[in-house]
Design a protein around this motif. Structure first.
Motif: not given
Length: 587
Positions: A78, A358, A364-366
């Motif tokens: 994201a 995470y 969210q996944h970054e």
């Protein structure tokens, strides 16, 4: 707990005796009033809960790791971030690496940590407005084998040279009385049973002193341990012989069988390593003493003047080593500090490193991209997170074992009534509590300059579960009430009025608090450090030549954690993190 200097009789007079008399009066008054109260307080009425470490965060990442294990890609991130260096892990090693990078002029490095606060096992906290440790709570004065830590303490103003000698700021040295033992229904000075023991016990104390001295003469013990590896080109023959057997078996072979001494040595091992003499190696048991302060037995002619710890001084604060974490964080002017961020995958590429995370706060996944990465994670997490890790990373993760720990902070509205004997101290150990894994408690209010005025405080109680086969499962599955009741039960013999003064108990759980130094671990780890390290080199630091250090690294990853020493103390984590930061900044 256990490495402070024993209290001498000279420190028992004056204001401290006045405080003891006041406490005894308070206890008598409390006993008189107890008959007027309608009902005694109940343990189930003591509020509290789990705090400090979110154990569920690590478990929540399993779907991502299973996906990676199946060869499936992670979903698109994201957000994508950039940094000159990413430091995966915000414990003492990670923060030391960030400090080293800033000293080398690197700006914008990022420290990522899964918890809501950085610091790892050295975090501090608050209970009812009173500062207290959530984990490690002291730092022994570092010796000359740890110049990196000495330099850091000088930078903090804790250490300075006066008239040609190094002096430490007395405000930060542990105040007297430093330690006491609850044994046979009363408090005794120091942590070694002395009063009333038979002559044979005192003789065994002297024998243990001679054994420590002889082991030190055979081969030097150093803190950090890798300094002795470097001198000998690996583990010396004398150290290898100790490392090959359990401490308990070695003690038996040396004729050490006194129950008081065995209790004390078992306590020391559980305190520093999370497990007792029948699990740790003989090298670890001897290293506990020989790498720092030795052992000085009490003498038959003056048993009360003995000093089981050699008068060694320690630095401590109300929030324990959380104070040191705060100093590190506050001095990081150009480093991104990113809590709530669990590492999913670290991928080393030809042109840089990709770190997938995470972010729990943003759910969210970054992704983070950097030329280099310091992997300051426990070895079992590093082996899982690093994609296609070197074989030696996997082997260390499979070999090491870790001790679960529990830390309970109990807020008191007023001081507890005290039994006769030694005065209230910083470190308070209960002899009979050892069977339950308890290590006693420290008083967060001990360092107050005005200790004669009654005030609220926090008792920080420690329990090591490394000797219990199901200790980690218990820690994860048992509810707060189970641990609260168990801890109160352990302390009530020494403190019958505990529930009358306690207002809250907060418990911090560590599922993998520290690596347990078992037989063979030192030989195994030293071979990796000496033979497989790619970047041992000399460098200048603060104008002084530092010995070559075996930084474990690949082309773009440096590994730094106390796990690589096989046991967990601040000096090991800090020095490994420092040199990993120097390596990353020199590229």
């Amino acid at each position: 707990m256990g490495q402070g200097g024993a209290l001498t009789g000279a420190s028992m007079g004056g204001p401290l005796m006045q405080r003891r008399q006041w406490l005894h009066s308070l206890g008598a008054a409390a006993a008189a009033l107890a008959g007027c109260t309608p009902a005694a307080p109940r343990v189930e009425d003591l509020p509290g809960g789990f705090t400090g470490q979110a154990l569920e965060r690590g478990h929540s990442l399993r779907p991502y790791w299973q996906r990676l294990a199946q060869g499936l890609p992670l979903p698109p991130p994201a957000a994508v971030h950039h940094a000159p260096v990413v430091i995966a892990g915000g414990g003492m090693a990670g923060l030391a690496a960030a400090r080293a990078l800033e000293h080398m002029g690197v700006q914008g490095a990022a420290v990522l940590d899964t918890q809501s606060a950085l610091g790892g096992n050295s975090q501090g906290g608050m209970v009812e407005g009173v500062a207290c440790p959530l984990g490690a709570h002291y730092l022994p004065l570092p010796g000359d084998d740890a110049p990196e830590v000495q330099d850091w303490l000088e930078e903090l103003g804790l250490r300075r040279r006066e008239a040609g000698r190094w002096r430490y700021d007395e405000r930060h040295l542990c105040h007297s009385p430093q330690e006491r033992l609850y044994w046979q229904g009363q408090w005794h000075e120091g942590l070694l049973p002395v009063d009333g023991v038979p002559a044979a016990t005192l003789q065994q104390y002297q024998k243990w002193e001679r054994l420590v001295r002889a082991a030190s003469a055979q081969a030097r013990f150093s803190m950090p341990a890798a300094r002795s590896w470097l001198r000998a080109g690996g583990v010396s023959a004398a150290h290898a012989a100790l490392d090959a057997q359990h401490f308990g078996a070695w003690l038996s072979a040396q004729g050490i069988d006194d129950p008081h001494l065995l209790w004390y040595l078992n306590y020391c091992c559980r305190d520093d390593f999370g497990a007792g003499i029948d699990r740790v190696s003989a090298w670890a048991g001897v290293h506990y003493f020989a790498s720092r302060h030795g052992f000085h037995a009490p003498r038959p002619e003056a048993p009360g003047e003995g000093d089981a710890e050699g008068g060694d001084q320690v630095l401590t604060w109300p929030q324990g080593n959380g104070w040191l974490v705060q100093q590190l964080q506050s001095r990081l002017r150009a480093t991104q500090q990113v809590p709530d961020c669990s590492v999913l995958a670290i991928t080393e590429g030809r042109h840089g490193v990709q770190v997938d995370v995470y972010h729990h706060g943003r759910a969210q996944h970054e992704q983070w991209l950097a030329p280099r990465c310091v992997v300051a994670l426990p070895s079992f997490i590093a082996a899982r997170a690093v994609q296609s890790p070197p074989g030696w990373v996997r082997r260390v993760a499979l070999r090491l074992d870790w001790a679960p720990w529990l830390v309970a902070n109990i807020h008191l509205r007023a001081p507890l009534a005290d039994y006769p004997g030694a005065a209230p101290a910083w470190d308070n150990v209960l002899y009979q509590d050892g069977n339950a894994g308890g290590l006693g408690y420290v008083d967060a209010g001990h360092q107050r300059l005005d200790r004669l005025t009654p005030a609220s405080t926090v008792l920080t109680y420690y329990q090591a579960l490394g000797d219990q086969p199901d200790g980690r499962a218990q820690l994860q599955q048992q509810p707060f009430a189970h641990w609260r009741d168990r801890i109160v039960g352990s302390l009530r013999d020494a403190h019958p009025d505990l529930l009358r003064q306690a207002t809250r108990m907060d418990i911090t759980r560590y599922g993998h608090a520290m690596a347990i130094p078992r037989p063979g671990d030192q030989q195994f780890l030293s071979e990796i450090a000496i033979q497989r390290n790619l970047h041992a080199h000399k460098q200048l630091w603060n104008g002084e030549r530092v010995s070559p250090w075996p930084t474990l690294a690949t082309a773009r990853l440096a590994f730094a954690h106390a796990d690589w020493a096989g046991y967990s103390v601040l000096e090991e984590a800090f020095i490994r993190g420092h040199h990993a930061g120097v390596w990353a900044g020199a590229a």
